[in-house]
Every structure is written in C-alpha cells, then in structure tokens.
Design an enzyme around this catalytic site. Sequence first.
Site, PDB file in Angstrom:
ATOM      1  CG  HIS A  74      43.759  33.650  39.676  1.00 41.49           C
ATOM      2  ND1 HIS A  74      44.806  34.132  40.449  1.00 41.49           N
ATOM      3  CD2 HIS A  74      43.500  32.398  40.125  1.00 41.49           C
ATOM      4  CE1 HIS A  74      45.148  33.189  41.331  1.00 41.49           C
ATOM      5  NE2 HIS A  74      44.366  32.140  41.160  1.00 41.49           N
TER       6      HIS A  74
HETATM    7 ZN    ZN Z   1      43.529  29.182  44.573  1.00 37.29          ZN
END
Ligand code: ZN
Length: 224
Positions: free
Chosen positions: A42
């Site tokens: 992320h």
């Molecule tokens: Zn994850």
Amino acid sequence: MNLPWSKGLVRRTFLAPSGTVLTAQLALQHGIACHLAGGTHHAHYDYAAGFCILNDLAIAANVLLQQEGIERVLIFDVDVHQGDGTAALLANEPNAFTCSIHCERNYPFEKKIGDLDVALPDGLEDGAYLEVVSETLHKSLALSRPDIVLYDAGVDVFRNDPLGRLNISEQGIFERDFQVLSELKRRDIPVATVIGGGYDDDRVKLAKRHGIVVEAASRVFSAD
Ligand SMILES: [Zn+2]
C-alpha cells in the site's frame, strides 16, 4: 501510517525491502526463495498507507529490471487487499506486470488500476477461490511472460482474519501457495515469496499461518 515512531520501526522499514531485493536475487540463483517479511504493497511514492511505509515489491521490481537478463517481472499479489501502491508505482513501467486478486469491498476503498485486477466477493470459499487464483495466474503469465515472479502470499484471506472478508481455510491457503509455486516450478520461472498481510491477536498462530508459503515452497521444491 498509523504506527508509532520507534528506532525498531525505522530499522525494519529499511531492512524489509532490502530483504525482498535479496530474496529475488536468491530466487534467481535457486529457483525459489522465501522472505520472512515484505509485501508492503500500500506504500506509495511519497506517502505511507495501510501500515506500509516503503513498497518493497516496486523497489525489488525496479532493481531486477536494471539487471542483465531480466526483461520482465510479474508481481502476483494475492493479499486480500488490493496492491494499490504497487500498481500506482509501476503504472509507467511496461516491463513490470502487476496482478492483484483481492476482496472488492475491502481496503483500499479507492482502487488503483493494475495490469490485471481481480475483485472477489465477500465470503468466497476455498474451491471458488482456488479456481480464480489458478485462472488468474495462467492469464498473467501469458500476458507478462516474466523472467521472475514476486509472489505476495498474504494470509489475510483467512476466514477469521479481522481485516479480511473472505472465507478461506488454512488448508485452502496451503493449496493456493502449493498450486502457484508448482506452476512456476513447472515453467522454470524463478519465484521470490513475501509474506504480505495477516492479522491475529494470537501471534503464534499468525506466524504459523505466514509460514504456510514456506512449507508449500519446501514441499514443491524438495521434490527433486
Ligand atoms: Zn492485506
């Protein structure tokens, strides 16, 4: 990134991506190598997100693509959350193919566009899940023809994971990893694995769950 600053965190932040780079080098030598961290998918170029500070997958892909003999890299990400940072960071790198199989209604709520994104419905069970993973692996291999695969074997697809929304058993996770690694071995494509996400208050159970991919690797690659 919602993590308190500490010297340990700083050390881990730099060590883990270096470990992914090293794991990829070992995979090129041995056909398989497993990192006991990594998969911080992320993290974006200039901001951290979702407990991820630096994106080891994008870093390793960029390092690999500068090496002689490596023309294309596939990032095959089966963590339950979309690899949004990886997709964004490598969007302009045509030789890095980003594939993410994730739960549609899960974090990140604003998905980025990777080269191949497969969104799964809540509550999906082992049989259907394993079929999707197999089909998607074949498709992404055909589209990317990689010289090496970075495999994010997140275990947050597990049915009791507090941040997952799927209904996958530990046996299902083993079969997933076994099937992915067997196919890559069959095609003689080196694979570096990273652990990705997984959440559990019981740390021992969680560590064992993260160990599944290593067990699968040992089973697949010790057959010789
Ligand atoms: Zn994850």
